[in-house]
Design a protein around this motif. Structure first.
Motif, mmCIF file in Angstrom:
data_model
loop_
_atom_site.group_PDB
_atom_site.id
_atom_site.type_symbol
_atom_site.label_atom_id
_atom_site.label_comp_id
_atom_site.label_asym_id
_atom_site.label_seq_id
_atom_site.Cartn_x
_atom_site.Cartn_y
_atom_site.Cartn_z
ATOM 1 N N LEU A 56 0.843 -1.193 0.000
ATOM 2 C CA LEU A 56 0.000 0.000 0.000
ATOM 3 C C LEU A 56 0.880 1.245 0.000
ATOM 4 O O LEU A 56 1.701 1.438 0.877
ATOM 5 C CB LEU A 56 -0.885 0.014 1.248
ATOM 6 N N VAL A 57 0.707 2.103 -1.027
ATOM 7 C CA VAL A 57 1.520 3.315 -1.065
ATOM 8 C C VAL A 57 0.671 4.583 -1.005
ATOM 9 O O VAL A 57 1.201 5.679 -0.896
ATOM 10 C CB VAL A 57 2.410 3.368 -2.328
ATOM 11 N N GLY A 58 -0.643 4.423 -1.062
ATOM 12 C CA GLY A 58 -1.490 5.613 -0.991
ATOM 13 C C GLY A 58 -2.951 5.282 -1.138
ATOM 14 O O GLY A 58 -3.346 4.109 -1.161
ATOM 15 N N ILE A 59 -3.734 6.317 -1.236
ATOM 16 C CA ILE A 59 -5.177 6.160 -1.329
ATOM 17 C C ILE A 59 -5.690 7.291 -2.232
ATOM 18 O O ILE A 59 -5.127 8.384 -2.238
ATOM 19 C CB ILE A 59 -5.789 6.216 0.100
ATOM 20 N N ILE A 60 -6.677 6.977 -3.058
ATOM 21 C CA ILE A 60 -7.266 8.026 -3.897
ATOM 22 C C ILE A 60 -8.727 8.152 -3.529
ATOM 23 O O ILE A 60 -9.440 7.155 -3.429
ATOM 24 C CB ILE A 60 -7.144 7.696 -5.403
ATOM 25 N N THR A 61 -9.193 9.385 -3.284
ATOM 26 C CA THR A 61 -10.603 9.598 -2.958
ATOM 27 C C THR A 61 -11.331 10.153 -4.177
ATOM 28 O O THR A 61 -10.733 10.788 -5.044
ATOM 29 C CB THR A 61 -10.758 10.562 -1.763
#
Lengths: 313, 313
Positions: B98-103
């Motif tokens: 996991l390197v990030g999250i997009i909303t």
């Protein structure tokens, strides 16, 4: 007061809200005054979870929240979401009672549908049924119904274009090589007008520009038109004079016409959407076909005028 | 195992996540395997809050989650969000860490930007700087640079249109009234082509149609073209024969040309985006100006062919 309830009660409310909406996809829940059920503030679930169990809701809720009215148009709702970057927004009725919630995933579908409608309108297609059917599912007869009105209206417009040519017919037959440049001049005028119109229609849709910017836009398009017109004229002079060998006077006629056509097409193409918006219609409605048929008539008029000036026709 | 941690620990993790992203706008948090930090499942905050404090994360997490790769194109990400209606999605690297999250609120901006780009391309505008500047902030010279390439390319295309006319010039001067219907036929062809092209370009963008539907689209547009062409021809017969009083043979010439032009414009307008997509280019790139200049050349060729058939020119 609803703002005094304990964490256990909140857990229960959240549970009910989540059960109620089945998906559990929204991250905000709303606190309403029990007497009157008026919306008094909002708390995000994430704030709630990390706050101290003894904290009062009134201390962590936002009272300067943004809300949607039940009578708001879906396009208006979409623009609110784009403006504020919220994932969900409360919907209230006239008495400011909470009646629902809209999440941004529904808004995405609205934005897509509105965009499709705008693009279709700009291409002269009116979706009468407006039932969001997919292209392949729409019967041939419905496709014909959606596309016919604009084509018929434009056919009437082309009666005027025909009249302009007819009035110049005899003179055209004297310098018959002028006919060969008619598609070039009409086509370039139409494309220049469409470029300007598309930018302004899209700018109005995304609220990048407003009708109050009319003079700024006019001034910008005027300069763009002069520059583009000059460049295109120079290229055309080379073509008409040296490639087609039609002489200097015919070259001047074509190039002077090109310059004025580009300038006028840019100005008219950018101003039509502004005027349409000003009279509270959808700017996409007076579509590119209209602009290209108007610019066809203007292009021919200017061309024949230049022929009179340079060739004495 | 991360899936065995207690509710108190979770609260701490959620707190850290929310602190980390400042806004607290995402509703999903992600459980990662501590050794290797691989993404093994996702749990929504709302599920977490209403679940029993003793429940193990492994019992409530979704392992069949959808994720985004760090190298995915933003248009691809937007289409995933549209497809699955999620509010947030995890981003993983090649090793599935996991390197990030997009909303989704960021995705809305992407959708808007992509739509604007498509509309501009369709109008023959190439945004070279691509810096998302607003219309009024873009300098005149940049506007000119963005709009010039297509206009120049089309000027070359119009050399061929001119050649078609020149080759028919002498015959045109024999039946000079034919000139008056050139804008009508070219304009109607261009508009018919743009209508079809716009629907297919938009359909490809929203994944309503696919290149594999080519034959279904061809068959549909063929029937639409025949029907529309017949209706427009009938109206034009009335105009040419009774309003302009140009005789039955000229009327037949114009109307037969109209019928074939509409059919061919519909077929070509719908097939060009499919072909462009098939060779992995953006269908919006081969834009409406191209389709209208192609249909101009086709319209004139068909018109002069009909003049030969009906008028013996």
């Amino acid at each position: 007061m609803a703002a005094n309830i304990s964490e256990a009660e909140i857990r229960k409310i959240v549970e009910n809200i989540i059960k109620g909406v089945q998906g559990g996809s929204e991250n905000k829940w709303t606190s309403t005054e029990y007497n009157g059920r008026k919306l008094i503030g909002i708390v995000s679930l994430s704030t709630l979870v990390v706050s101290d169990p003894d904290t009062k809701i009134s201390d962590i809720m936002h009272t300067d929240y943004v809300y949607i009215n039940v009578y708001d148009d879906q396009e208006e709702v979409a623009s609110q979401f784009k403006k504020y970057d919220f994932l969900a927004m409360p919907v209230v009725d006239k008495e400011h009672r909470l009646v629902g919630i809209i999440t941004i995933d529904d808004v995405v579908d609205v934005i897509e549908a509105e965009t499709t409608e705008d693009m279709e309108l700009m291409a002269g297609i009116i979706d009468f049924d407006d039932n969001d059917s997919e292209y392949l599912d729409v019967p041939v007869i419905t496709h014909v119904k959606n596309r016919l009105p604009w084509l018929l209206i434009l056919m009437v417009a082309y009666i005027f274009t025909g009249m302009i040519i007819t009035s110049f017919e005899e003179k055209l037959s004297e310098v018959i090589c002028l006919i060969a440049y008619m598609p070039l001049l009409m086509g370039t005028g139409g494309n220049c007008g469409s470029q300007a119109a598309t930018l302004i229609i899209r700018g109005l849709a995304t609220e990048e520009v407003d009708t109050s910017d009319a003079f700024k836009i006019l001034w910008k398009e005027l300069r763009i038109g002069i520059l583009l017109g000059a460049i295109l004229s120079a290229f055309n002079f080379l073509r008409v004079c040296f490639l087609d060998r039609n002489g200097v006077l015919v070259s001047f006629t074509v190039c002077a016409a090109m310059l004025f056509i580009v300038i006028i097409a840019k100005v008219i193409g950018s101003m039509i959407p502004i005027v349409v918006k000003k009279v509270k219609l959808d700017p996409a409605l007076i579509a590119n076909p209209t602009i290209s048929s108007i610019s066809d008539a203007i292009a021919l008029s200017i061309y024949f005028l230049m022929a009179r000036v340079f060739l004495g026709l």
